[in-house]
Design a protein around this motif. Structure first.
Motif, mmCIF file in Angstrom:
data_model
loop_
_atom_site.group_PDB
_atom_site.id
_atom_site.type_symbol
_atom_site.label_atom_id
_atom_site.label_comp_id
_atom_site.label_asym_id
_atom_site.label_seq_id
_atom_site.Cartn_x
_atom_site.Cartn_y
_atom_site.Cartn_z
ATOM 1 N N ILE A 135 -25.148 -19.909 -58.681
ATOM 2 C CA ILE A 135 -25.334 -19.324 -57.357
ATOM 3 C C ILE A 135 -23.967 -18.867 -56.843
ATOM 4 C CG2 ILE A 135 -25.892 -19.863 -54.951
ATOM 5 C CD1 ILE A 135 -28.200 -21.506 -55.950
ATOM 6 N N GLY A 136 -23.900 -17.629 -56.373
ATOM 7 C CA GLY A 136 -22.673 -17.046 -55.851
ATOM 8 C C GLY A 136 -21.837 -16.333 -56.894
ATOM 9 N N GLU A 137 -22.252 -16.378 -58.162
ATOM 10 C CA GLU A 137 -21.479 -15.768 -59.240
ATOM 11 C C GLU A 137 -22.057 -14.403 -59.606
ATOM 12 O OE1 GLU A 137 -19.663 -17.195 -63.507
ATOM 13 O OE2 GLU A 137 -21.658 -17.882 -62.978
ATOM 14 N N GLY A 138 -21.197 -13.385 -59.636
ATOM 15 C CA GLY A 138 -21.640 -12.040 -59.972
ATOM 16 C C GLY A 138 -22.574 -11.481 -58.902
ATOM 17 N N LEU A 139 -23.023 -10.274 -59.122
ATOM 18 C CA LEU A 139 -23.939 -9.643 -58.166
ATOM 19 C C LEU A 139 -25.259 -10.406 -58.068
ATOM 20 C CD1 LEU A 139 -24.749 -7.454 -56.179
ATOM 21 C CD2 LEU A 139 -25.237 -5.955 -58.118
ATOM 22 N N PRO A 140 -25.920 -10.748 -59.190
ATOM 23 C CA PRO A 140 -27.187 -11.481 -59.069
ATOM 24 C C PRO A 140 -27.021 -12.847 -58.385
ATOM 25 C CG PRO A 140 -26.966 -10.571 -61.271
ATOM 26 C CD PRO A 140 -25.641 -10.390 -60.582
ATOM 27 N N GLY A 141 -25.947 -13.556 -58.709
ATOM 28 C CA GLY A 141 -25.709 -14.863 -58.091
ATOM 29 C C GLY A 141 -25.393 -14.757 -56.611
ATOM 30 N N THR A 142 -24.714 -13.684 -56.221
ATOM 31 C CA THR A 142 -24.402 -13.456 -54.812
ATOM 32 C C THR A 142 -25.671 -13.120 -54.037
ATOM 33 O OG1 THR A 142 -22.199 -12.671 -55.430
ATOM 34 C CG2 THR A 142 -22.969 -12.110 -53.216
ATOM 35 N N VAL A 143 -26.536 -12.307 -54.626
ATOM 36 C CA VAL A 143 -27.822 -11.984 -53.995
ATOM 37 C C VAL A 143 -28.646 -13.264 -53.834
ATOM 38 C CG1 VAL A 143 -30.021 -10.781 -54.332
ATOM 39 C CG2 VAL A 143 -27.865 -9.587 -54.758
ATOM 40 N N TRP A 144 -28.673 -14.088 -54.876
ATOM 41 C CA TRP A 144 -29.418 -15.352 -54.826
ATOM 42 C C TRP A 144 -28.875 -16.256 -53.715
ATOM 43 C CZ3 TRP A 144 -33.833 -17.222 -56.195
ATOM 44 C CH2 TRP A 144 -34.037 -18.590 -56.251
ATOM 45 N N GLU A 145 -27.566 -16.327 -53.604
ATOM 46 C CA GLU A 145 -26.931 -17.184 -52.591
ATOM 47 C C GLU A 145 -27.220 -16.691 -51.176
ATOM 48 O OE1 GLU A 145 -22.584 -19.121 -52.159
ATOM 49 O OE2 GLU A 145 -22.590 -16.913 -52.255
ATOM 50 N N LYS A 146 -27.089 -15.402 -50.956
ATOM 51 C CA LYS A 146 -27.251 -14.850 -49.603
ATOM 52 C C LYS A 146 -28.705 -14.625 -49.219
ATOM 53 C CE LYS A 146 -22.725 -12.751 -49.480
ATOM 54 N NZ LYS A 146 -22.019 -13.093 -48.292
ATOM 55 N N GLY A 147 -29.588 -14.482 -50.207
ATOM 56 C CA GLY A 147 -31.000 -14.276 -49.932
ATOM 57 C C GLY A 147 -31.316 -12.901 -49.377
ATOM 58 N N GLU A 148 -30.493 -11.920 -49.695
ATOM 59 C CA GLU A 148 -30.729 -10.556 -49.221
ATOM 60 C C GLU A 148 -30.143 -9.559 -50.210
ATOM 61 O OE1 GLU A 148 -26.886 -9.900 -46.316
ATOM 62 O OE2 GLU A 148 -28.651 -10.861 -45.457
ATOM 63 N N ALA A 149 -30.638 -8.329 -50.127
ATOM 64 C CA ALA A 149 -30.134 -7.274 -51.005
ATOM 65 C C ALA A 149 -28.678 -6.971 -50.662
ATOM 66 C CB ALA A 149 -30.978 -6.015 -50.844
ATOM 67 N N ILE A 150 -27.901 -6.682 -51.675
ATOM 68 C CA ILE A 150 -26.486 -6.355 -51.497
ATOM 69 C C ILE A 150 -26.197 -5.096 -52.304
ATOM 70 C CG2 ILE A 150 -24.118 -7.099 -51.967
ATOM 71 C CD1 ILE A 150 -25.165 -9.994 -51.794
ATOM 72 N N TRP A 151 -25.441 -4.179 -51.729
ATOM 73 C CA TRP A 151 -25.034 -2.967 -52.427
ATOM 74 C C TRP A 151 -23.550 -3.051 -52.684
ATOM 75 C CZ3 TRP A 151 -26.680 0.670 -55.353
ATOM 76 C CH2 TRP A 151 -25.917 1.814 -55.563
ATOM 77 N N MET A 152 -23.154 -2.913 -53.938
ATOM 78 C CA MET A 152 -21.747 -2.892 -54.317
ATOM 79 C C MET A 152 -21.445 -1.514 -54.886
ATOM 80 S SD MET A 152 -21.145 -6.616 -56.010
ATOM 81 C CE MET A 152 -21.248 -8.097 -55.027
ATOM 82 N N PRO A 153 -20.763 -0.658 -54.092
ATOM 83 C CA PRO A 153 -20.531 0.716 -54.532
ATOM 84 C C PRO A 153 -19.554 0.839 -55.698
ATOM 85 C CG PRO A 153 -19.505 0.328 -52.402
ATOM 86 C CD PRO A 153 -20.287 -0.895 -52.740
ATOM 87 N N ASP A 154 -18.668 -0.131 -55.865
ATOM 88 C CA ASP A 154 -17.701 -0.071 -56.969
ATOM 89 C C ASP A 154 -17.585 -1.453 -57.599
ATOM 90 O OD1 ASP A 154 -15.667 0.348 -58.771
ATOM 91 O OD2 ASP A 154 -14.321 1.298 -57.331
ATOM 92 N N LEU A 155 -18.353 -1.672 -58.652
ATOM 93 C CA LEU A 155 -18.382 -2.978 -59.304
ATOM 94 C C LEU A 155 -17.044 -3.341 -59.944
ATOM 95 C CD1 LEU A 155 -21.923 -2.771 -60.897
ATOM 96 C CD2 LEU A 155 -21.221 -4.279 -59.041
ATOM 97 N N SER A 156 -16.252 -2.336 -60.306
ATOM 98 C CA SER A 156 -14.965 -2.626 -60.949
ATOM 99 C C SER A 156 -14.014 -3.345 -59.998
ATOM 100 C CB SER A 156 -14.320 -1.334 -61.459
ATOM 101 O OG SER A 156 -13.922 -0.516 -60.369
ATOM 102 N N LYS A 157 -14.262 -3.251 -58.690
ATOM 103 C CA LYS A 157 -13.399 -3.905 -57.711
ATOM 104 C C LYS A 157 -13.894 -5.282 -57.311
ATOM 105 C CE LYS A 157 -11.625 0.375 -55.858
ATOM 106 N NZ LYS A 157 -11.563 1.299 -54.754
#
Length: 175
Positions: A135-157
């Motif tokens: 939970i909280g790791e990477g985009l999927p883990g962050t979504v799981w932790e926050k319980g809401e959709a998240i948009w990351m426009p630049d994954l390299s950052k």
């Protein structure tokens, strides 16, 4: 006559306008005369786009609810859900992670359920399938932790993004 065209303001920003052209009838003029009016329709276009997006979202939610009521097959429901979510978001690729209860509900794992428009993402897919995230790791883990959709426009950052090399190689920049 009304025509929708683009205009450019003094800062160089393009925006939609409606051009209305009205002929002026006069008996004394040899050449025809016209009135022209420009009206900024940016707000109208934004509201139309929002209404279309809301309608698509509502249709998706209805379809997912209908599928959930009609089918007892959870994986079919997930597969159709990710297809509709990707369609709504305009995404060429999406996949589903689920928690691993009762073993460890703080860990999520890729399910193997994908929506893919191009098999060129094979390297990312293989790497992703082998991943377990906390939970909280990477985009999927962050979504799981926050319980809401998240948009990351630049994954390299994004710090700690474990699939950065594969994503960059394929030209995938956002998630």
């Amino acid at each position: 006559t009304r025509i929708e065209i683009s205009a450019v303001n003094k800062e160089g920003v393009e925006f939609p306008v409606e051009l209305s052209i009205i002929p002026i009838a006069t008996a004394t003029q040899a050449k025809p005369l016209f009135y022209g009016f420009l009206r900024d329709i940016s707000l109208q276009k934004m509201l139309e786009a929002k209404a279309a997006q809301d309608q698509a979202r509502d249709k998706m939610l209805f379809e997912i609810s209908r599928l959930a009521a009609e089918t007892g097959e959870f994986k079919l429901l997930l597969r159709r859900s990710i297809e509709m979510i990707c369609e709504l978001a305009g995404s060429a690729c999406g996949h589903i992670y689920l928690p691993e209860p009762p073993v460890n509900p703080a860990v999520i794992r890729a399910t193997g359920i994908w929506h893919v428009q191009s098999e060129a993402i094979g390297a990312v897919r293989n790497h992703t399938e082998a991943m377990t995230l906390k939970i909280g790791e990477g985009l999927p883990g962050t979504v799981w932790e926050k319980g809401e959709a998240i948009w990351m426009p630049d994954l390299s950052k994004q710090p700690g993004f474990r699939r950065a090399a594969e994503f960059e190689q394929l030209g995938l920049k956002s998630g």
